[in-house]
Motif scaffolding. Sequence first.
Motif, PDB file in Angstrom:
ATOM      1  N   GLN A 119      40.274  55.268  37.093  1.00 48.08           N
ATOM      2  CA  GLN A 119      41.049  54.096  37.474  1.00 48.08           C
ATOM      3  C   GLN A 119      40.274  53.242  38.465  1.00 48.08           C
ATOM      4  OE1 GLN A 119      43.856  53.914  35.866  1.00 48.08           O
ATOM      5  NE2 GLN A 119      45.305  52.590  36.921  1.00 48.08           N
ATOM      6  N   THR A 121      40.641  50.159  41.220  1.00 48.11           N
ATOM      7  CA  THR A 121      41.610  49.446  42.049  1.00 48.11           C
ATOM      8  C   THR A 121      40.902  48.294  42.750  1.00 48.11           C
ATOM      9  OG1 THR A 121      42.866  51.481  42.449  1.00 48.11           O
ATOM     10  CG2 THR A 121      43.290  49.635  43.922  1.00 48.11           C
ATOM     11  N   GLN A 129      45.625  45.722  42.554  1.00 44.24           N
ATOM     12  CA  GLN A 129      45.910  45.854  41.136  1.00 44.24           C
ATOM     13  C   GLN A 129      44.926  46.852  40.546  1.00 44.24           C
ATOM     14  OE1 GLN A 129      45.193  42.197  38.928  1.00 44.24           O
ATOM     15  NE2 GLN A 129      43.826  41.460  40.526  1.00 44.24           N
ATOM     16  N   ALA A 130      45.323  47.490  39.455  1.00 44.25           N
ATOM     17  CA  ALA A 130      44.512  48.559  38.890  1.00 44.25           C
ATOM     18  C   ALA A 130      44.326  48.358  37.395  1.00 44.25           C
ATOM     19  CB  ALA A 130      45.160  49.919  39.162  1.00 44.25           C
ATOM     20  N   TYR A 131      43.224  48.928  36.887  1.00 42.12           N
ATOM     21  CA  TYR A 131      42.954  48.911  35.451  1.00 42.12           C
ATOM     22  C   TYR A 131      42.030  50.085  35.124  1.00 42.12           C
ATOM     23  CZ  TYR A 131      38.764  46.296  37.004  1.00 42.12           C
ATOM     24  OH  TYR A 131      37.611  45.886  37.634  1.00 42.12           O
ATOM     25  N   PRO A 132      41.915  50.461  33.825  1.00 43.66           N
ATOM     26  CA  PRO A 132      41.100  51.624  33.445  1.00 43.66           C
ATOM     27  C   PRO A 132      39.608  51.389  33.674  1.00 43.66           C
ATOM     28  CG  PRO A 132      42.691  51.075  31.720  1.00 43.66           C
ATOM     29  CD  PRO A 132      42.678  49.933  32.692  1.00 43.66           C
ATOM     30  N   GLN A 166      39.980  41.675  37.191  1.00 41.09           N
ATOM     31  CA  GLN A 166      41.182  42.169  36.531  1.00 41.09           C
ATOM     32  C   GLN A 166      40.921  43.156  35.386  1.00 41.09           C
ATOM     33  OE1 GLN A 166      42.852  38.301  35.508  1.00 41.09           O
ATOM     34  NE2 GLN A 166      44.351  38.499  37.165  1.00 41.09           N
ATOM     35  N   GLN A 167      39.633  43.420  35.101  1.00 45.32           N
ATOM     36  CA  GLN A 167      39.341  44.258  33.946  1.00 45.32           C
ATOM     37  C   GLN A 167      37.871  44.663  33.957  1.00 45.32           C
ATOM     38  OE1 GLN A 167      39.704  41.876  30.384  1.00 45.32           O
ATOM     39  NE2 GLN A 167      38.652  40.141  31.318  1.00 45.32           N
TER      40      GLN A 167
END
Length: 237
Positions: A119, A121, A129-132, A166-167
């Motif tokens: 993850q 962050t 915000q978090a994303y894989p 964001q990604q």
Amino acid sequence: MTIRTAFAPLLGLGLLLSMQAAIATTPPAFTAIYNVSQGGEPMGVATITLRAAGNGEWIYSKDVKSTGGLAAMLGASMKETSRFRWKGDVPEAIGYDYQLQTGIKNKQRHLSVDWTTHQVTVDEGKGAQAYPASPGMVERNTTALALGLALRDGSQQVTLPVAVRQQVQTQSFKVTGKETIKVPAGSFNADRIDRTDAERGFSAWYVPARYPLPVKLSQHDGGDLTMELVSYQANSG
């Protein structure tokens, strides 16, 4: 004496050399100095360092101090600090911090990667915000280092997973030719590499047999910035 016994010293030497070659695939600690300009006007000086942080982790930092133009009048400074681990020749991201300070505003970004949960962050001061995460992922600061090592290993086209706001963004780069580049550090017959998946300009010129970083970098994303190498020094320890 058997053939195996007779050749044992040579086999041992071969194993040692192969281990040394594996160790040598990643660059030693270094300090590089660049002149930075914006829109063709001198703006400041960037100091880039790579050093071991222990426990298999490394720290790669870029510190830009303004020396000219409006940025100097505002006392502007920018610092990017990356913490990573080597995954082969790739500086796989663990953390990244960005700080921009001027007389009128400050900006920051903190990125951390938890590889146990895969993850990412990101926090810019307005809530995290978090994303894989993606294996072999770099971030904006270490992208230039990752490209230099890929070119040194003979790659002509490079695709990198890059952790952005964001990604994880897939960015593609391609060697587009050789050009003679004159910078304060000297004149070089350099490999030019361009980003091919975005219209925003990114071009860098590398001499991969000598340096893991570009001798010149031109980036139009976020401002018309150019960096030219002044000096490079490998550091012991």
